[in-house]
Design an enzyme around this catalytic site. Structure first.
Site, PDB file in Angstrom:
ATOM      1  N   THR A  46      -1.392  53.858 -53.394  1.00  0.00           N
ATOM      2  CA  THR A  46      -2.218  54.559 -54.384  1.00  0.00           C
ATOM      3  C   THR A  46      -3.365  55.306 -53.713  1.00  0.00           C
ATOM      4  O   THR A  46      -4.075  56.056 -54.375  1.00  0.00           O
ATOM      5  CB  THR A  46      -2.806  53.571 -55.423  1.00  0.00           C
ATOM      6  OG1 THR A  46      -3.502  52.525 -54.710  1.00  0.00           O
ATOM      7  CG2 THR A  46      -1.730  52.956 -56.288  1.00  0.00           C
ATOM      8  N   GLY A  47      -3.552  55.091 -52.432  1.00  0.00           N
ATOM      9  CA  GLY A  47      -4.642  55.761 -51.721  1.00  0.00           C
ATOM     10  C   GLY A  47      -4.237  57.154 -51.282  1.00  0.00           C
ATOM     11  O   GLY A  47      -3.062  57.520 -51.330  1.00  0.00           O
ATOM     12  N   ASP A  67       1.285  48.010 -44.188  1.00  0.00           N
ATOM     13  CA  ASP A  67       1.317  47.260 -45.445  1.00  0.00           C
ATOM     14  C   ASP A  67       0.773  45.858 -45.176  1.00  0.00           C
ATOM     15  O   ASP A  67       1.236  45.199 -44.243  1.00  0.00           O
ATOM     16  CB  ASP A  67       2.760  47.205 -45.979  1.00  0.00           C
ATOM     17  CG  ASP A  67       2.792  46.762 -47.429  1.00  0.00           C
ATOM     18  OD1 ASP A  67       2.243  45.678 -47.738  1.00  0.00           O
ATOM     19  OD2 ASP A  67       3.346  47.503 -48.254  1.00  0.00           O
ATOM     20  N   ILE A  72       0.478  41.472 -38.911  1.00  0.00           N
ATOM     21  CA  ILE A  72      -0.438  42.468 -38.346  1.00  0.00           C
ATOM     22  C   ILE A  72      -0.868  42.027 -36.947  1.00  0.00           C
ATOM     23  O   ILE A  72      -1.109  40.834 -36.724  1.00  0.00           O
ATOM     24  CB  ILE A  72      -1.651  42.657 -39.286  1.00  0.00           C
ATOM     25  CG1 ILE A  72      -2.572  43.734 -38.753  1.00  0.00           C
ATOM     26  CG2 ILE A  72      -2.422  41.374 -39.537  1.00  0.00           C
ATOM     27  CD1 ILE A  72      -3.430  44.348 -39.807  1.00  0.00           C
ATOM     28  N   THR A 102       1.530  41.733 -52.728  1.00  0.00           N
ATOM     29  CA  THR A 102       0.310  42.259 -52.102  1.00  0.00           C
ATOM     30  C   THR A 102      -0.838  41.266 -52.276  1.00  0.00           C
ATOM     31  O   THR A 102      -1.560  40.949 -51.325  1.00  0.00           O
ATOM     32  CB  THR A 102      -0.051  43.626 -52.717  1.00  0.00           C
ATOM     33  OG1 THR A 102       0.939  44.571 -52.328  1.00  0.00           O
ATOM     34  CG2 THR A 102      -1.409  44.105 -52.252  1.00  0.00           C
ATOM     35  N   TYR A 155      -1.322  41.092 -61.786  1.00  0.00           N
ATOM     36  CA  TYR A 155      -2.609  41.404 -61.152  1.00  0.00           C
ATOM     37  C   TYR A 155      -3.604  40.263 -61.381  1.00  0.00           C
ATOM     38  O   TYR A 155      -4.176  39.742 -60.417  1.00  0.00           O
ATOM     39  CB  TYR A 155      -3.139  42.700 -61.748  1.00  0.00           C
ATOM     40  CG  TYR A 155      -4.434  43.214 -61.182  1.00  0.00           C
ATOM     41  CD1 TYR A 155      -4.480  43.812 -59.922  1.00  0.00           C
ATOM     42  CD2 TYR A 155      -5.622  43.146 -61.916  1.00  0.00           C
ATOM     43  CE1 TYR A 155      -5.671  44.320 -59.412  1.00  0.00           C
ATOM     44  CE2 TYR A 155      -6.810  43.649 -61.411  1.00  0.00           C
ATOM     45  CZ  TYR A 155      -6.833  44.241 -60.162  1.00  0.00           C
ATOM     46  OH  TYR A 155      -8.013  44.742 -59.663  1.00  0.00           O
ATOM     47  N   THR A 185     -15.335  49.909 -62.122  1.00  0.00           N
ATOM     48  CA  THR A 185     -16.137  50.815 -61.296  1.00  0.00           C
ATOM     49  C   THR A 185     -15.519  52.204 -61.370  1.00  0.00           C
ATOM     50  O   THR A 185     -14.301  52.343 -61.532  1.00  0.00           O
ATOM     51  CB  THR A 185     -16.161  50.293 -59.847  1.00  0.00           C
ATOM     52  OG1 THR A 185     -16.639  48.943 -59.856  1.00  0.00           O
ATOM     53  CG2 THR A 185     -17.056  51.130 -58.961  1.00  0.00           C
TER      54      THR A 185
HETATM   55  P1  NAD Z   1      -7.107  51.986 -55.386  1.00  0.00           P
HETATM   56  O1  NAD Z   1      -5.737  51.844 -55.978  1.00  0.00           O
HETATM   57  O2  NAD Z   1      -7.763  53.310 -55.451  1.00  0.00           O
HETATM   58  O3  NAD Z   1      -7.129  51.523 -53.875  1.00  0.00           O
HETATM   59  C1  NAD Z   1      -6.314  50.491 -53.387  1.00  0.00           C
HETATM   60  C2  NAD Z   1      -5.905  50.872 -51.979  1.00  0.00           C
HETATM   61  O4  NAD Z   1      -5.096  49.832 -51.434  1.00  0.00           O
HETATM   62  C3  NAD Z   1      -5.057  52.144 -51.943  1.00  0.00           C
HETATM   63  O5  NAD Z   1      -5.482  52.973 -50.899  1.00  0.00           O
HETATM   64  C4  NAD Z   1      -3.647  51.630 -51.707  1.00  0.00           C
HETATM   65  O6  NAD Z   1      -2.816  52.585 -51.077  1.00  0.00           O
HETATM   66  C5  NAD Z   1      -3.921  50.405 -50.866  1.00  0.00           C
HETATM   67  N1  NAD Z   1      -2.855  49.406 -50.945  1.00  0.00           N
HETATM   68  C6  NAD Z   1      -2.273  48.894 -52.052  1.00  0.00           C
HETATM   69  N2  NAD Z   1      -1.361  47.973 -51.704  1.00  0.00           N
HETATM   70  C7  NAD Z   1      -1.376  47.907 -50.348  1.00  0.00           C
HETATM   71  C8  NAD Z   1      -0.647  47.149 -49.404  1.00  0.00           C
HETATM   72  N3  NAD Z   1       0.288  46.274 -49.788  1.00  0.00           N
HETATM   73  N4  NAD Z   1      -0.904  47.327 -48.101  1.00  0.00           N
HETATM   74  C9  NAD Z   1      -1.833  48.225 -47.690  1.00  0.00           C
HETATM   75  N5  NAD Z   1      -2.564  48.974 -48.544  1.00  0.00           N
HETATM   76  C10 NAD Z   1      -2.327  48.813 -49.857  1.00  0.00           C
HETATM   77  O7  NAD Z   1      -8.005  50.873 -56.096  1.00  0.00           O
HETATM   78  P2  NAD Z   1      -9.582  50.660 -56.016  1.00  0.00           P
HETATM   79  O8  NAD Z   1     -10.143  50.946 -57.336  1.00  0.00           O
HETATM   80  O9  NAD Z   1     -10.149  51.321 -54.820  1.00  0.00           O
HETATM   81  O10 NAD Z   1      -9.631  49.075 -55.820  1.00  0.00           O
HETATM   82  C11 NAD Z   1      -9.804  48.505 -54.530  1.00  0.00           C
HETATM   83  C12 NAD Z   1      -9.842  46.999 -54.664  1.00  0.00           C
HETATM   84  O11 NAD Z   1     -10.907  46.612 -55.512  1.00  0.00           O
HETATM   85  C13 NAD Z   1      -8.571  46.396 -55.219  1.00  0.00           C
HETATM   86  O12 NAD Z   1      -8.288  45.210 -54.521  1.00  0.00           O
HETATM   87  C14 NAD Z   1      -8.923  46.085 -56.647  1.00  0.00           C
HETATM   88  O13 NAD Z   1      -8.214  44.987 -57.141  1.00  0.00           O
HETATM   89  C15 NAD Z   1     -10.413  45.780 -56.561  1.00  0.00           C
HETATM   90  N6  NAD Z   1     -11.090  46.083 -57.823  1.00  0.00           N
HETATM   91  C16 NAD Z   1     -11.355  47.360 -58.192  1.00  0.00           C
HETATM   92  C17 NAD Z   1     -11.975  47.608 -59.401  1.00  0.00           C
HETATM   93  C18 NAD Z   1     -12.316  49.005 -59.853  1.00  0.00           C
HETATM   94  O14 NAD Z   1     -12.817  49.173 -60.971  1.00  0.00           O
HETATM   95  N7  NAD Z   1     -12.121  50.020 -59.060  1.00  0.00           N
HETATM   96  C19 NAD Z   1     -12.313  46.544 -60.251  1.00  0.00           C
HETATM   97  C20 NAD Z   1     -11.992  45.259 -59.843  1.00  0.00           C
HETATM   98  C21 NAD Z   1     -11.413  45.032 -58.619  1.00  0.00           C
END
Ligand code: NAD
Ligand code: UDP
Length: 351
Positions: A46-47, A67, A72, A102, A155, A185
């Site tokens: 998703t990044g 991943d 690693i 994950t 999740y 956020t």
């Molecule tokens: P996002 O989806 O923008 O970022 C997640 C990142 O993790 C992406 O770059 C994705 O490619 C990478 N990723 C996913 N699975 C992976 C894997 N198996 N191996 C390597 N990389 C992987 O989400 P975000 O909003 O930036 O959230 C980041 C973290 O913060 C997450 O763990 C999420 O659960 C937590 N979080 C976010 C929020 C929010 O509101 N943004 C709220 C609560 C918790």
């Protein structure tokens, strides 16, 4: 207070797993500013490479495509920020088993790495561990109210299990862990197709389309601007070792979806209507953090009010809408070119 903790003489090398995502890209930028050498690890599920484009030539950044569920190699880091996981309900429900892997296997891999190299690990947990909470606002002692077999469970339960795994690695293996329970956020670098409410509403408003309110719009969330949240993560990571309990990080400014829709319309000037859509199954009715612990122990309080944060985010999406469709592939190609020994200055590359 924290500025002194992050002076150059204390900074070392940090791993940001999920560093190409919304929060991770801001965290990479913040750590680089603080003098850290940063390894950004991401599988780009998703990044986006374009989230890191402004950092691409930074001499202290390495981007690693990997991943977290896979073994690693030993990366010599002193800090591991474990953010790797899709966060938007649309994305984490698209492949529930992958999300679970994950959350569970990925967290174990990161903790094993932390143990091997002696790093401290911060787990990006979530307010979703409280489910559809019966306590309001939510304190860290609250155990939550989660449907273990519903569509959000991959999740919610994955993140709950990850908290347990972190806690047991701390107790059993002596790994230093920090658990941040992050509440909703928003801000720049959210993906326009992320599906979360703030990005959806802003993208819709800028396109002159109706805002899609799910349910009757009276459900609430508490929205934190990304800069505030990142500051909280860094403060928590650098808090004393004895601070091991989960900590809520979020902005207690609680808004209904109808109020968010009004704010977005006010900030964008878009005179678009609202259309009501079905409320997703198990959608929590209310969410608001009690941040007393973060205030007391981290000296942290969010500063950016929702109106200002939404205006800044709308500005970002307005610029994004002008970006070329090739921007993402160009950003990734730039990293790949560096990997092949291109002429680019700096060390940012995909390895
Ligand atoms: P996002 O989806 O923008 O970022 C997640 C990142 O993790 C992406 O770059 C994705 O490619 C990478 N990723 C996913 N699975 C992976 C894997 N198996 N191996 C390597 N990389 C992987 O989400 P975000 O909003 O930036 O959230 C980041 C973290 O913060 C997450 O763990 C999420 O659960 C937590 N979080 C976010 C929020 C929010 O509101 N943004 C709220 C609560 C918790
Ligand atoms: N939501 C909405 N319209 C949208 C997207 C989401 O009304 O276009 C609602 C959703 O039903 C939920 C709230 O906004 O009640 C927050 O959803 P989001 O996906 O941003 O985060 P989460 O549900 O994980 O808190």
């Amino acid at each position: 207070m924290m500025d002194s903790i992050h002076s150059d003489d204390k900074a070392g090398r940090a791993l940001v797993a999920g560093g190409a995502g919304f929060l991770g890209s801001h965290l990479c930028a913040r750590l680089l500013r603080d003098g850290w050498e940063v390894i950004c690890l991401d599988n780009f599920q998703t990044g986006r490479a374009s989230n890191l484009a402004t950092l691409a030539s930074h001499p202290m950044l390495t981007v690693m495509r990997h991943d977290v569920v896979d073994p690693i190699p030993d990366l010599q880091v002193s800090r591991i920020y474990h953010l790797a996981c899709p966060a938007s309900p649309v994305h984490y429900q698209a492949d529930p088993l992958r999300t679970l892997r994950t959350c569970v296997l990925g967290t174990i891999q990161m903790l094993e790495l932390a143990e091997r190299v002696g790093a401290r690990l911060l787990q990006a947990s979530t307010s979703e561990v409280y489910g559809d909470p019966l306590q309001h606002p939510q304190q860290e002692q609250y155990w939550g109210h989660v449907n273990p077999v519903g569509p959000r469970a991959c999740y919610d339960e994955g993140k709950r299990c990850a908290e347990t795994i972190c806690t047991e690695y701390a107790h059993t293996e002596g790994v230093e862990v920090k658990i941040a329970r992050i509440f909703n956020t928003y801000g720049p670098n959210m993906s326009p197709n992320d599906g979360r409410v703030v990005s959806n509403f802003i993208v819709q408003a800028l396109a002159g389309q109706p805002l899609t309110v799910y349910g009757d719009g009276t459900q609430t969330r508490s929205f934190c601007y990304v800069d505030d949240l990142i500051d909280g993560l860094v403060r928590l990571m650098e808090s004393p070792s004895a601070m091991t309990q989960p900590i809520n990080l979020g902005n207690p400014a609680e808004l209904s979806m109808l109020e968010i829709a009004d704010l977005v319309r006010a900030c964008t000037g878009a005179q678009v209507p609202i259309v009501f859509r079905d409320l997703p199954v198990d959608d929590p009715a209310h969410r608001c953090p009690d941040i007393s612990l973060a205030q007391q122990y981290l000296d942290w309080t969010p500063k950016v009010p929702p109106r200002e944060g939404i205006a800044r985010t709308a500005e970002y999406f307005a610029q994004e809408s002008q970006a070329s469709p090739e921007r993402e592939s160009q950003a990734m190609a730039a990293f790949m070119q560096t990997k092949r020994g291109g002429r680019r200055q700096g060390r940012a590359r995909v390895v």
